[in-house]
Write a protein that holds these residues in place. Structure first.
Motif, mmCIF file in Angstrom:
data_model
loop_
_atom_site.group_PDB
_atom_site.id
_atom_site.type_symbol
_atom_site.label_atom_id
_atom_site.label_comp_id
_atom_site.label_asym_id
_atom_site.label_seq_id
_atom_site.Cartn_x
_atom_site.Cartn_y
_atom_site.Cartn_z
ATOM 1 N N ALA A 64 0.918 -0.657 -0.146
ATOM 2 C CA ALA A 64 0.079 0.445 0.166
ATOM 3 C C ALA A 64 0.543 0.584 0.370
ATOM 4 N N GLY A 65 2.012 1.247 1.203
ATOM 5 C CA GLY A 65 2.552 2.145 0.666
ATOM 6 C C GLY A 65 3.484 2.815 -0.620
ATOM 7 N N ALA A 66 3.647 1.309 -1.455
ATOM 8 C CA ALA A 66 4.469 1.820 -2.709
ATOM 9 C C ALA A 66 3.437 2.218 -3.147
ATOM 10 N N LEU A 67 1.964 2.148 -3.063
ATOM 11 C CA LEU A 67 1.373 2.318 -4.222
ATOM 12 C C LEU A 67 0.210 4.024 -3.875
ATOM 13 N N GLY A 68 0.870 3.851 -2.625
ATOM 14 C CA GLY A 68 0.194 5.418 -2.459
ATOM 15 C C GLY A 68 -1.422 5.406 -1.883
#
Length: 193
Positions: A64-68
């Motif tokens: 989720a962090g990588a995808l924002g």
């Protein structure tokens, strides 16, 4: 409708002194989760759901962090309840897992019945998919046993360990269509997904 990628957490740091739901990813598991972030299909994911268990939540947070996006965790996406026995050494655990799948309408040594776990898991997936918008794929990060029960449901076959993820240590993916619930691709390792 979007595709749904069901992802199992990779290797964990096993510690008999720590409750199983609190086990973190091992160093190898973190490395493999990082590989997951490089897969081409990840770019199409617009929503991330996970189990509340630490190992799955860690992978979901990375993704989720990588995808924002913000990951959403559901306790109902957790592994079958094995609190009655707690940690079991690997050989004993494998025998119990065999019995869990072989006798889905029985509580083996106090474990949650497989049929009850399957109903819970399918309901959680339906709930998650009801929250997503029509564009963008979905990633659900959970556990091997959860995936085996969900895959059996999607394939409309009896509960069986034959639907379990390949290999040892986790870190596998399968994909299905969110609208029709038809399987698109069976189990593959993170590296081959």
């Amino acid at each position: 409708m979007p595709r749904v990628y069901f992802v199992t957490h990779p290797e964990v740091a096993v510690d008999p002194a720590v409750a199983v739901p609190d086990w973190p990813l091992s160093e190898r598991g973190r490395q493999r989760a990082t590989v997951l972030l490089t897969r081409r299909w990840i770019r199409q994911v617009g929503a991330v759901f996970s189990s509340t268990e630490r190992k799955a939540a860690e992978v979901a947070a990375m993704l989720a962090g990588a995808l924002g996006v913000a990951p959403v965790a559901f306790a109902e996406l957790g592994e079958n309840d094995r609190a009655a026995t707690g940690y079991l050494p690997p050989v004993e655990f494998e025998a119990m897992a065999d019995a869990f799948f072989a006798r889905p309408y029985e509580s083996v040594r106090g474990w949650e019945r497989a049929i009850d776990a399957q109903v819970r898991i399918v309901g959680a997936v339906d709930r998650a998919l009801g929250l997503v918008r029509a564009d963008g794929d979905v990633a659900i990060v959970s556990h091997g046993g959860v995936g085996a029960l969900l895959l059996g449901h999607l394939k409309q076959v009896p509960i069986s360990r034959t639907e379990d993820q390949p290999g040892r240590g986790g870190g596998n993916v399968f994909c299905f269509d969110a609208a029709t619930r038809r399987l698109i691709a069976g189990w593959r390792s993170i590296e081959d997904s």
